[in-house]
Design an enzyme around this catalytic site. Structure first.
Site, PDB file in Angstrom:
ATOM      1  N   CYS A   1      88.389  84.552  58.710  1.00 55.85           N
ATOM      2  CA  CYS A   1      89.348  83.705  59.664  1.00 55.85           C
ATOM      3  C   CYS A   1      88.436  82.746  60.585  1.00 55.85           C
ATOM      4  CB  CYS A   1      89.927  84.647  60.688  1.00 55.85           C
ATOM      5  SG  CYS A   1      91.055  83.321  61.613  1.00 55.85           S
TER       6      CYS A   1
ATOM      7  N   ARG B   1     101.368  80.160  66.202  1.00 57.39           N
ATOM      8  CA  ARG B   1     100.278  80.936  65.714  1.00 57.39           C
ATOM      9  C   ARG B   1     100.842  81.825  64.545  1.00 57.39           C
ATOM     10  NH1 ARG B   1      95.554  80.983  68.378  1.00 57.39           N
ATOM     11  NH2 ARG B   1      94.861  82.949  66.831  1.00 57.39           N
TER      12      ARG B   1
ATOM     13  N   HIS C   1      92.375  90.018  58.687  1.00 52.89           N
ATOM     14  CA  HIS C   1      91.601  90.970  59.471  1.00 52.89           C
ATOM     15  C   HIS C   1      91.990  92.377  59.111  1.00 52.89           C
ATOM     16  CE1 HIS C   1      90.223  88.044  62.290  1.00 52.89           C
ATOM     17  NE2 HIS C   1      91.478  87.290  62.222  1.00 52.89           N
TER      18      HIS C   1
HETATM   19  N1  GLN Z   1      90.561  80.110  66.304  1.00 55.46           N
HETATM   20  C1  GLN Z   1      90.952  80.275  65.121  1.00 55.46           C
HETATM   21  C2  GLN Z   1      92.516  80.203  64.938  1.00 55.46           C
HETATM   22  O1  GLN Z   1      93.247  80.523  65.582  1.00 55.46           O
HETATM   23  C3  GLN Z   1      90.359  81.477  64.639  1.00 55.46           C
HETATM   24  C4  GLN Z   1      91.133  82.654  64.977  1.00 55.46           C
HETATM   25  C5  GLN Z   1      90.613  84.002  64.274  1.00 55.46           C
HETATM   26  O2  GLN Z   1      89.516  83.964  63.924  1.00 55.46           O
HETATM   27  N2  GLN Z   1      91.574  84.918  64.243  1.00 55.46           N
HETATM   28  O3  GLN Z   1      93.068  79.721  63.980  1.00 55.46           O
END
Ligand code: GLN
Length: 238
Positions: A92, A126, A189
């Site tokens: 990520c 998101r 993750h």
């Molecule tokens: N800040 C980045 C995004 O939201 C990475 C987030 C993350 O590592 N989960 O795309």
């Protein structure tokens, strides 16, 4: 035999238990009698001259901003390792910064280190939830994603797999992550490796081959619990 794992920015980049990936690598090595040395690289530290596996986890935009300069200072060495086939797992936030750039919601762009030919821009929603992808090399891969970044791959770089459930790189082209030389980049993750031991063993076996030559007797582990965990995770609704 022994292996050194370089863990990039464990303080800033450790979302959703990403640190667990390092524990899995360590334990699976120890079960096979391989000694493991873990080097944590934090902002301002010097990179070691040598290592055998590299891992970096996810982080919030603010964490990415904090590490960006240090990462760029070390970009040349990290790029050379990737080109040389260093087994590497990037999750990520750090996956994004190994690319060309990450443009955040407020328009500010964090320059990456261009190890991977990918570009990321924050979208307005998101992308969150359980994810399963189909990958030729590792079979089905299961994890959890939570990112706003939408990542596009350059022409010469291949995704890690095809999304069967979830969003992946950008929620629209069905691609997830990248697989470049021996570098794996992914939005998954969970942490990733406990439920996907084939990837953990790919990293370990590749590291051993690079250091000690062919690994014909590389020991298979029973993975009963791991298979159970995978099954349950794969049946979870999105
Ligand atoms: N800040 C980045 C995004 O939201 C990475 C987030 C993350 O590592 N989960 O795309």
């Amino acid at each position: 035999m022994n292996l050194t794992i370089l863990h990039l920015y464990p303080k800033e980049m450790n979302l959703y238990g990403d640190h667990g990936n390092v524990l899995v690598l360590k334990r699976r090595c120890e079960w096979r009698g391989i000694k493991v040395n873990i080097i944590e690289h934090n902002i301002g530290d010097e990179l070691p001259a040598k290592c055998d596996i590299i891992f970096g986890g996810g982080g919030q935009d603010s964490g990415q901003q904090r590490i960006a300069e240090d990462l760029r200072n070390n970009g040349k060495a990290l790029k050379a390792w990737a080109e040389d086939g260093m087994p590497t797992l990037l999750v990520c936030g750090i996956y994004q910064l190994f690319g060309n750039f990450f443009k955040m919601q407020d328009g500010v762009t964090i320059e990456g280190i261009s190890v991977l030919d990918i570009e990321t821009e924050a979208g307005d929603k998101r992308l969150i939830g359980n994810i399963v992808i189909e990958s030729g090399k590792f079979g089905d891969i299961v994890g959890y994603e939570n990112h706003s970044g939408l990542t596009e791959l350059g022409n010469d770089i291949k995704p890690l797999g095809k999304v069967t459930r979830g969003y992946g790189n950008n929620g629209s082209d069905g691609a997830e992550g990248v697989f470049y030389k021996n570098t794996i980049g992914t939005y998954m993750h969970g942490p990733l490796l406990p439920k996907n031991p084939r990837i953990a063993d790919f990293l370990i076996k590749t590291a051993l081959e690079r250091k000690y030559g062919a690994q014909k007797d590389f020991e298979k582990l029973p993975d009963k619990l791991e298979q159970k965990a995978r099954k349950i995770a794969m049946e979870r609704p999105r």
